[in-house]
Design an enzyme around this catalytic site. Structure first.
Site, PDB file in Angstrom:
ATOM      1  N   ARG A 223      79.554  25.749  34.859  1.00 17.74           N
ATOM      2  CA  ARG A 223      79.217  26.082  36.241  1.00 17.74           C
ATOM      3  C   ARG A 223      79.447  27.584  36.456  1.00 17.74           C
ATOM      4  O   ARG A 223      80.373  28.179  35.867  1.00 17.74           O
ATOM      5  CB  ARG A 223      80.110  25.310  37.214  1.00 17.74           C
ATOM      6  CG  ARG A 223      79.777  23.821  37.319  1.00 17.74           C
ATOM      7  CD  ARG A 223      78.460  23.555  38.024  1.00 17.74           C
ATOM      8  NE  ARG A 223      78.170  22.143  38.183  1.00 17.74           N
ATOM      9  CZ  ARG A 223      77.428  21.408  37.352  1.00 17.74           C
ATOM     10  NH1 ARG A 223      76.893  21.970  36.277  1.00 17.74           N
ATOM     11  NH2 ARG A 223      77.199  20.130  37.591  1.00 17.74           N
ATOM     12  N   HIS A 271      69.603  27.284  34.203  1.00 18.66           N
ATOM     13  CA  HIS A 271      70.292  25.970  34.253  1.00 18.66           C
ATOM     14  C   HIS A 271      69.481  24.911  33.482  1.00 18.66           C
ATOM     15  O   HIS A 271      69.094  23.883  34.042  1.00 18.66           O
ATOM     16  CB  HIS A 271      70.515  25.533  35.707  1.00 18.66           C
ATOM     17  CG  HIS A 271      71.655  24.548  35.858  1.00 18.66           C
ATOM     18  ND1 HIS A 271      72.585  24.611  36.851  1.00 18.66           N
ATOM     19  CD2 HIS A 271      71.997  23.464  35.109  1.00 18.66           C
ATOM     20  CE1 HIS A 271      73.447  23.612  36.730  1.00 18.66           C
ATOM     21  NE2 HIS A 271      73.110  22.897  35.664  1.00 18.66           N
TER      22      HIS A 271
END
Ligand code: NAP
Ligand code: GLV
Length: 308
Positions: A223, A271
């Site tokens: 993250r 991502h």
């Protein structure tokens, strides 16, 4: 059985169709369409604030992802309803490929050759041995343990770090904050596969990254909140770190103005290190809902106290 559905996706219909097909005994309600009744289960990824309003009969919340940080941060999340995450669901193989690419990219100095090519420089650099290029994996859970074993099988020395002690054949395992410095000391490629929690937010910072040997590289596929971006840029700019591959960011999409897009030692991907696969994830969620309905245990129930 009624299932409430929301996924932050451009088109959630294929996801809902796959869930309906895998769980034909359920009525799947699109939250975004409005008018959904009180449901038995919620299946969601990054739901909006109003998603849980009026949902007083939920038996479980199924997160369409491995990391549950976004749903746990929802202030309207019912306190007494279990949250269940995805376990691998096709993500492990993608993570293996991504990390292997990063390892060979830096081992074979493709970053240096790309910069040399821009200046038309024929610069042959000394070879490096895989066996002298330790990979460090932060997080030895479902994905981290898989990546560690894959990199070990490719012939890299692998060490891993987790909250509780682990034993993985051929992987040197470290646990807890007191072991972090020893874990980091020889690592040439540091891979973050931790969940984002109060204990791990900002863990990739000047102090920890500074414990890596000069010339090491970073891969963040967990993250954006794990990384202190200004500290990374400072360490890259004074050449303590050779490079970074970043797949996750505090704000996604990464804003066009971010210096990371243009930094010569940073590779940015959107991502995608492990994308959630429609069929695999919906089939796993359907199987978990069915198990819960039958009173059987399921893997991947989030421990709210520890945050993953
Ligand atoms: P997981 O199974 O929950 O594993 C988490 C690991 O981190 C465990 O080994 C855990 O230790 C360790 N850990 C947690 N807190 C720690 C701490 N404070 N200190 C040291 N170790 C700690 O999670 P996963 O399925 O492997 O997924 C990991 C993360 O990858 C997700 O949370 C998500 O953020 C990220 N992810 C990213 C993508 C992407 O496309 N970029 C895709 C999927 C997942 P213990 O084993 O001792 O509990
Ligand atoms: C994706 O980032 C996930 O947590 O599954």
């Amino acid at each position: 059985m009624d299932v409430l559905f929301f996924a932050e996706e451009p088109d959630p219909r294929p996801w809902m169709a796959a869930l309906a097909q895998a769980l034909p005994e359920a009525r799947v309600h699109d939250w975004a369409a409005g008018g959904a009744p009180a449901c038995d289960y919620a299946v969601c990824w990054k739901p909006p604030a109003a998603f849980f309003a009026g949902q007083r009969r939920l038996k479980a919340i199924l997160n369409i992802g491995a990391g549950a940080d976004a749903v746990l941060a929802d202030t309207n999340l019912p306190l007494d309803v279990p949250v269940v995450r995805l376990d691998d669901a096709g993500m492990g193989a993608q993570m293996e490929e991504y990390v292997a690419w990063c390892a060979f990219h830096f081992l074979r100095r493709m970053d240096d050759y790309a910069r040399a090519q821009r200046d038309a420089l024929w610069d042959r650099l000394p070879p490096r041995a895989r066996g002298a290029f330790p990979i460090g994996i932060m997080g030895l859970g479902v994905l981290g343990a898989r990546v560690a074993a894959f990199m070990r099988d490719l012939g890299f020395p692998v060490r891993g770090w987790s909250a509780s002690p682990k034993a993985i054949a051929g992987v040197e395992c470290f646990a807890g904050p007191q072991a972090l410095a020893a874990f980091l000391a020889p690592v040439r490629l540091l891979v973050c596969l931790l969940p984002l929690t109060d204990a791990t937010r900002g863990i990739l910072n000047r102090e920890t990254l500074g414990m890596l040997p000069r010339g090491a590289a970073l891969v963040n596929i967990a993250r954006g909140g794990h990384l202190v971006e200004a500290d990374l840029i400072a360490l890259l700019d004074d050449a303590h770190l050779a490079g970074a591959v970043l797949d996750v960011f505090p704000v996604e999409p990464l804003p066009a103005a971010s210096a990371l897009w243009r930094h010569p030692r940073v590779v940015v991907t959107p991502h995608v290190s492990a994308m959630t696969l429609v069929e695999e994830s919906m089939q796993q969620i359907a199987a978990k809902i069915r198990a819960l309905e039958q009173g059987r245990p399921v893997v991947g129930v989030i421990d709210r106290a520890r945050g993953y």
